[in-house]
Design a protein around this motif. Structure first.
Motif, PDB file in Angstrom:
ATOM      1  N   LYS A 363       0.776  -1.126   0.060  1.00  0.00           N
ATOM      2  CA  LYS A 363      -0.112   0.008  -0.050  1.00  0.00           C
ATOM      3  C   LYS A 363       0.983   1.352   0.113  1.00  0.00           C
ATOM      4  N   PRO A 364       0.445   2.338  -0.354  1.00  0.00           N
ATOM      5  CA  PRO A 364       1.224   3.599  -0.407  1.00  0.00           C
ATOM      6  C   PRO A 364       1.601   4.027   0.807  1.00  0.00           C
ATOM      7  N   ARG A 365       2.785   4.629   1.150  1.00  0.00           N
ATOM      8  CA  ARG A 365       3.268   4.951   2.260  1.00  0.00           C
ATOM      9  C   ARG A 365       3.987   6.416   2.109  1.00  0.00           C
ATOM     10  N   ALA A 366       4.316   7.124   3.153  1.00  0.00           N
ATOM     11  CA  ALA A 366       4.857   8.422   3.402  1.00  0.00           C
ATOM     12  C   ALA A 366       6.302   8.499   2.970  1.00  0.00           C
ATOM     13  N   PRO A 367       6.770   9.423   2.312  1.00  0.00           N
ATOM     14  CA  PRO A 367       8.139   9.499   1.830  1.00  0.00           C
ATOM     15  C   PRO A 367       8.849   9.747   3.214  1.00  0.00           C
ATOM     16  N   VAL A 368      10.109   9.406   3.005  1.00  0.00           N
ATOM     17  CA  VAL A 368      11.108   9.767   4.152  1.00  0.00           C
ATOM     18  C   VAL A 368      12.107  10.692   3.780  1.00  0.00           C
ATOM     19  N   GLY A 412      -3.186  19.230   2.701  1.00  0.00           N
ATOM     20  CA  GLY A 412      -3.867  18.386   1.878  1.00  0.00           C
ATOM     21  C   GLY A 412      -4.110  17.012   2.344  1.00  0.00           C
ATOM     22  N   GLY A 413      -3.492  16.705   3.587  1.00  0.00           N
ATOM     23  CA  GLY A 413      -3.646  15.306   4.254  1.00  0.00           C
ATOM     24  C   GLY A 413      -2.338  14.440   4.122  1.00  0.00           C
ATOM     25  N   GLU A 414      -1.356  14.792   3.055  1.00  0.00           N
ATOM     26  CA  GLU A 414      -0.181  14.110   2.863  1.00  0.00           C
ATOM     27  C   GLU A 414       0.887  14.108   4.217  1.00  0.00           C
ATOM     28  N   LYS A 415       1.234  13.091   4.382  1.00  0.00           N
ATOM     29  CA  LYS A 415       2.387  12.979   5.423  1.00  0.00           C
ATOM     30  C   LYS A 415       3.934  12.625   4.853  1.00  0.00           C
ATOM     31  N   GLN A 436      20.977   6.532   3.751  1.00  0.00           N
ATOM     32  CA  GLN A 436      20.817   5.353   3.297  1.00  0.00           C
ATOM     33  C   GLN A 436      19.440   4.786   3.842  1.00  0.00           C
ATOM     34  N   ALA A 437      18.894   5.697   4.702  1.00  0.00           N
ATOM     35  CA  ALA A 437      17.634   5.322   5.374  1.00  0.00           C
ATOM     36  C   ALA A 437      16.333   6.006   4.845  1.00  0.00           C
ATOM     37  N   THR A 438      16.736   6.806   3.885  1.00  0.00           N
ATOM     38  CA  THR A 438      15.647   7.541   3.594  1.00  0.00           C
ATOM     39  C   THR A 438      15.215   7.319   1.858  1.00  0.00           C
ATOM     40  N   ASP A 439      14.308   7.799   1.449  1.00  0.00           N
ATOM     41  CA  ASP A 439      13.812   7.991  -0.013  1.00  0.00           C
ATOM     42  C   ASP A 439      14.143   9.196  -0.917  1.00  0.00           C
ATOM     43  N   ILE A 440      14.282  10.403  -0.062  1.00  0.00           N
ATOM     44  CA  ILE A 440      14.532  11.822  -0.858  1.00  0.00           C
ATOM     45  C   ILE A 440      15.459  12.520   0.111  1.00  0.00           C
ATOM     46  N   VAL A 441      16.606  13.091  -0.410  1.00  0.00           N
ATOM     47  CA  VAL A 441      17.330  13.953   0.192  1.00  0.00           C
ATOM     48  C   VAL A 441      17.189  15.252  -0.150  1.00  0.00           C
ATOM     49  N   ILE A 442      17.178  16.278   0.770  1.00  0.00           N
ATOM     50  CA  ILE A 442      16.810  17.789   0.801  1.00  0.00           C
ATOM     51  C   ILE A 442      18.244  18.263   1.001  1.00  0.00           C
ATOM     52  N   LEU A 443      19.001  18.747   0.029  1.00  0.00           N
ATOM     53  CA  LEU A 443      20.175  19.292   0.208  1.00  0.00           C
ATOM     54  C   LEU A 443      20.190  20.999   0.355  1.00  0.00           C
ATOM     55  N   THR A 525       6.487  16.065  -2.616  1.00  0.00           N
ATOM     56  CA  THR A 525       5.238  15.352  -2.917  1.00  0.00           C
ATOM     57  C   THR A 525       5.400  14.673  -4.316  1.00  0.00           C
ATOM     58  N   LEU A 526       5.829  15.573  -5.378  1.00  0.00           N
ATOM     59  CA  LEU A 526       6.097  15.158  -6.686  1.00  0.00           C
ATOM     60  C   LEU A 526       7.006  14.040  -6.872  1.00  0.00           C
ATOM     61  N   GLN A 527       8.284  14.303  -6.358  1.00  0.00           N
ATOM     62  CA  GLN A 527       9.352  13.333  -6.299  1.00  0.00           C
ATOM     63  C   GLN A 527       8.687  12.060  -5.811  1.00  0.00           C
ATOM     64  N   ALA A 528       7.976  11.948  -4.626  1.00  0.00           N
ATOM     65  CA  ALA A 528       7.526  10.653  -4.160  1.00  0.00           C
ATOM     66  C   ALA A 528       6.415  10.016  -5.027  1.00  0.00           C
ATOM     67  N   GLU A 529       5.637  10.818  -5.737  1.00  0.00           N
ATOM     68  CA  GLU A 529       4.803  10.207  -6.611  1.00  0.00           C
ATOM     69  C   GLU A 529       5.519   9.586  -7.840  1.00  0.00           C
ATOM     70  N   LEU A 530       6.569  10.192  -8.237  1.00  0.00           N
ATOM     71  CA  LEU A 530       7.532   9.679  -9.181  1.00  0.00           C
ATOM     72  C   LEU A 530       8.325   8.156  -8.605  1.00  0.00           C
ATOM     73  N   LEU A 531       8.518   7.996  -7.504  1.00  0.00           N
ATOM     74  CA  LEU A 531       9.363   7.187  -6.890  1.00  0.00           C
ATOM     75  C   LEU A 531       8.109   5.890  -6.675  1.00  0.00           C
ATOM     76  N   ASP A 532       6.765   6.280  -6.507  1.00  0.00           N
ATOM     77  CA  ASP A 532       5.661   5.150  -6.349  1.00  0.00           C
ATOM     78  C   ASP A 532       6.157   4.301  -5.014  1.00  0.00           C
ATOM     79  N   LEU A 533       6.439   5.144  -3.685  1.00  0.00           N
ATOM     80  CA  LEU A 533       6.678   4.312  -2.516  1.00  0.00           C
ATOM     81  C   LEU A 533       5.563   3.478  -2.119  1.00  0.00           C
ATOM     82  N   LYS A 534       5.733   2.203  -1.965  1.00  0.00           N
ATOM     83  CA  LYS A 534       4.692   1.323  -1.061  1.00  0.00           C
ATOM     84  C   LYS A 534       5.462   0.474  -0.302  1.00  0.00           C
TER      85      LYS A 534
END
Length: 869
Positions: A363-368, A412-415, A436-443, A525-534
């Motif tokens: 199921k879809p999950r929130a990005p880290v 919008g309810g996204e986490k 290593q433990a995350t999905d996206i890195v904010i530099l 949110t856009l990057q998380a949709e592209l990654l399709d995190l589940k």
């Protein structure tokens, strides 16, 4: 009184008459006798109903002279005489019953022992009977076979005689027919010898005219006496076989004990031969990395003695309790004809991390998201702006000391789950774990500071982990900010933003003015949709440990990030070498949680220790499984630590390296920090300091406050204690004062590193430099008694000082280097002589001076050394 006097007195013999007296005649050895006077007294029997008469009589008698003993004792115990008598009778009955029970128990024990002895005797007799019957059966079979052969031979001879004529003598008619000797057992040689001895004795007696009854002799020649069956006549021997027994014809002798023992040994040997004849069973033997000899023998169903014998033949002197390696055990198993199955100790971790979940269960999950960047570029301030909290005020010096995990819910309810990582150079390992433990890195890059060393390091960590990057240009509200320069500098590190036709998103933000935050969340949110995190929430939880610490009131606390599954209270968790049952789940706001799903960061309580950050955790089915995995990992850690500390090489290069290492001065340190990540970062930073001469050695680093055991360890090691964001308790402070252990408190990592660097620089040997101060020329050399040679010199350049270093030059060649012993002007000692002045000089322990030599004077200056940054 003698016996004669008794006879003269005319005493009557003993009788049962009413008189009750008499004599008894006693007889002794060698004809002696003695008369003893015996008197018989009748036992007084009290009549029923008169039991109290004697007592009353005694009471009456006692009334005159005092109370009776019975009455006195009854009064002492507070009882009446009747109660005392009843008690005494009850005690007597109880003692009698106890004696009866004891006798009965003794009788039963004797009966059991007698039955056991009878059973043992019966069993032995049964075994002897079975052995005897088996032997008799074999002998009967042999006799039947022999008789059949004899019968067949006789019939063949008779048929030949009829065919050839009765008057033709046949070979063997006048000589007795030979019979094949019956099968003999092991006792036959001894019995033949005894029989021969008996025959010799009988022949000797016949020669002397005696008559001997021979065993087995018949009436006619060749007639044989039928042998009685052993089943019908008991042919057991009675006593030893002697000549007298042979002459008397004692055929029923009792069987000797030695014969019984031999029969048992033969039967035992026969059974072993029978069992050994069976086909050997090849078994599948599981061989671990280390196994004892006895355990290996049990798994092969072999005797441990046989395994030891085989190993001794191979040159290994082992015992049953010695440990064999896997290779040796494999050779032994193959030698004994079994099948080897090698297993590793690491197999206990099989199934610890489950396979990937099916796609339909995810199921879809929130990005880290991990926020990374250089120190003081505004990472924590940006997170504060996103979650409307103020964490910077709680940070010493305005820098983040450990990872913080937060979850933000958008309009919008996204986490989104954020991980804040430190930016200081010492926290490189923590940034690596965050990437290593995350999905996206904010530099995060400051617009007024552009790209810095830790910015480059964060880029490398993100690339190594394969994590997409979103560039957040912070501090755009400052007058000297230049966002375009930041984007241009990132091109050198292969970070091409979308504005420059790249694929990396870039957002200009200001954490102070809270501008550009919506654009940043939209980019995430856009990057998380592209990654399709589940992820699959309906399974046992798995994740990674972000941070750990030892809290004074709560014990070991670990901050974990759930990657898949759902972590619930009561689950049994294994994290690294630690395990425990989850007693509580706490989020970043301090609220208690019942469960934590995918992409949720929470603190868990209940582990038996603080796990290492970056370790993978998972939920197991029971405590036994968790303890097995944790014990294996702890054992591996101890072995690795022992190998590092105790490993000694045998090559010359390793020997020289150890000698060089032993010459290096070490500065022992003990580090205690608030969280495990900070302790690890301080340890790595301090161990990087130093060179070939000095180095820092952290003997212990752990999260939690300073306690008494830390002080004792520091005392035994001669190390100071560095407390980072923690304090020592009262007992530890008092103990440190008594033992003279220094405890230093820090809240910023810069101060820790600077203090250790300054201390290590003081341990360095100072650098010696030579400063040339002057030259002098020898004009004449004088020999002075009790002094030696003294050179008369003129200072040509600079100055000459007493006690300075000198070199003697002759033809521009250095002949001697030493110290100036004497410097005189006329007859007076002077501290120095300047250029253009004549003086007298003498060297220490050197007299080879000549006219025209040059003297070079210099001073040695010690310069303090610095460690490389």
């Amino acid at each position: 009184m003698s016996d004669a006097d008794d006879n003269k007195s005319g005493r009557r013999p003993l009788s049962l008459k009413r008189s009750g007296s008499g004599t008894v005649q006693q007889s002794f050895a060698r004809g002696r006798s003695k008369a003893v006077v015996v008197e018989k007294k009748r036992k007084r029997v009290a009549a029923p109903g008169k039991d109290n008469a004697p007592a009353s009589g005694k009471s009456a008698a006692g009334g005159k002279g005092g109370e009776s003993a019975l009455a006195a004792k009854a009064r002492q115990l507070g009882l009446s005489e009747e109660e005392l008598v009843a008690r005494q009778r009850a005690i007597a009955r109880a003692r009698a019953e106890a004696a009866d029970r004891e006798a009965q128990k003794k009788q039963e024990a004797e009966e059991r022992a007698r039955r056991a002895e009878d059973e043992r005797r019966q069993l032995e007799e049964q075994r002897e009977q079975e052995a005897r019957e088996a032997r008799e059966a074999r002998e009967a079979e042999e006799r039947a076979r022999q008789e059949a052969e004899d019968k067949a031979r006789r019939e063949a001879e008779e048929a030949a005689a009829l065919a050839g004529g009765a008057d033709i003598p046949q070979k063997g008619d006048d000589e007795p027919r030979r019979k094949a000797p019956p099968a003999k057992d092991k006792d036959e040689p001894r019995r033949d010898k005894q029989r021969d001895n008996g025959d010799d004795a009988a022949s000797a007696l016949e020669a002397m005219g005696g008559r001997v009854k021979r065993k087995g002799a018949g009436s006619g020649p060749g007639a044989a006496k039928p042998q009685p069956s052993r089943a019908k006549s008991d042919n057991r021997r009675r006593g030893k076989l002697t000549i007298q027994n042979i002459l008397d014809g004692d055929e029923d002798r009792q069987r000797s004990l030695a014969s019984v023992r031999r029969a048992r040994e033969r039967e035992k040997q026969r059974r072993q031969d029978t069992s050994g004849g069976r086909e050997k069973v090849a078994r599948d033997v599981i061989v671990p990395e280390a196994i004892t000899v006895s355990d290996l023998a049990n798994r092969m169903a072999e005797r441990a003695v046989d395994v030891v014998k085989y190993l001794m033949k191979q040159g290994q002197m082992v015992r049953v309790n010695d440990v064999l390696d896997a290779d040796t055990a494999e050779l032994v198993v193959e030698e004994f004809g079994h099948v080897v199955k090698r297993v590793s100790e690491a197999d206990v971790e099989e199934g610890f991390i489950a396979d990937d979940d099916p796609v339909e269960a995810q199921k879809p999950r929130a990005p880290v998201v991990a926020v990374m960047g250089h120190v003081d570029h505004g990472k924590t301030s940006l997170l504060d702006a996103l979650r409307s909290t103020d964490v910077v005020a709680g940070e010493a010096g305005g820098i983040t000391q450990h990872i913080g995990a937060y979850q933000v819910q958008l309009k919008g309810g996204e986490k989104i789950t954020f991980l804040d990582t430190p930016g200081h150079a010492a926290f490189s390992a923590m940034r690596s774990r965050g990437a290593q433990a995350t999905d996206i890195v904010i530099l995060v890059v400051a617009a007024d500071d552009s790209v810095m060393p830790q910015t480059i390091e964060a880029i490398n960590h993100a690339k190594a982990a394969g994590t997409p990057i979103i560039v957040a240009v912070n501090k755009c509200d400052k007058p000297d900010s230049n966002p375009q320069k930041v984007l241009t500098d990132l091109l050198q590190h292969e970070i091409v933003v979308e504005a420059m036709s790249g694929d990396v998103q870039s957002v200009n933000v200001s954490a102070k003015n809270r501008t550009g935050l919506e654009e940043l969340t939209e980019a995430i949110t856009l990057q998380a949709e592209l990654l399709d995190l589940k992820a699959n929430p309906d399974r046992a939880a798995e994740g990674v440990v972000i941070e750990s610490q030892v809290d004074k009131g709560r014990g070991p606390v670990a901050t974990v990030l759930v990657r898949r599954g759902t972590l619930k209270r009561g689950d049994i968790v294994v994290a690294g070498a630690q395990w425990g049952r989850v007693r509580a789940l706490v989020n970043e706001r301090g609220q208690q949680l019942d469960e934590a799903g995918p992409s949720v960061a929470a603190e868990i309580l209940g582990l038996d220790g603080a796990p290492e950050p970056g370790e993978v955790f998972a939920v197991v089915e029971n405590e036994a499984r968790a303890r097995e995995i944790a014990d294996y990992r702890q054992r591996k850690e101890r072995q690795a630590a022992g190998a590092v500390s105790g490993g000694a090489g045998a090559s010359l290069e390793q020997m020289m390296a150890r000698l060089k290492q032993d010459q290096t001065q070490e500065m022992p340190l003990l580090v205690k920090a608030d969280v495990q990540g900070s302790a690890e970062a301080i340890k790595q930073s301090l161990e990087k300091l130093g060179n070939e001469e000095v180095r820092a050695r952290v003997i212990h680093s752990a999260p939690g406050g300073v306690n008494e055991s830390d002080v004792l360890l520091a005392k035994s090691s001669g190390a100071p204690i560095f407390a980072f964001n923690v304090r020592a308790n009262k007992q530890a402070r008092e103990l440190a004062e008594r033992e003279g252990v220094e405890i230093r408190y820090y809240s910023v990592i810069y101060d820790v590193i600077d203090d250790v660097r300054n201390t290590m620089e003081g341990m360095l040997a100072p650098e010696k430099r030579e400063n040339f101060i002057g030259y002098a020329e020898i004009l004449e050399v004088f020999n002075i008694t009790k002094v030696g040679k003294v050179a008369g010199c003129r200072v040509t350049e600079g100055v000459v000082k007493r006690g300075c270093g000198v070199r003697l030059l002759r033809d521009d060649t250095v002949l001697h280097e030493g110290k100036l012993k004497t410097l005189k002007r006329f007859k007076d000692e002077v501290p120095e002589v300047r250029a253009g002045t004549e003086c007298g000089m003498a060297f220490e322990n050197y007299d080879d001076l000549q006219k025209g030599d040059q003297i070079e004077c210099f001073e040695v200056v010690e310069v303090a050394r610095k460690l490389d940054a």
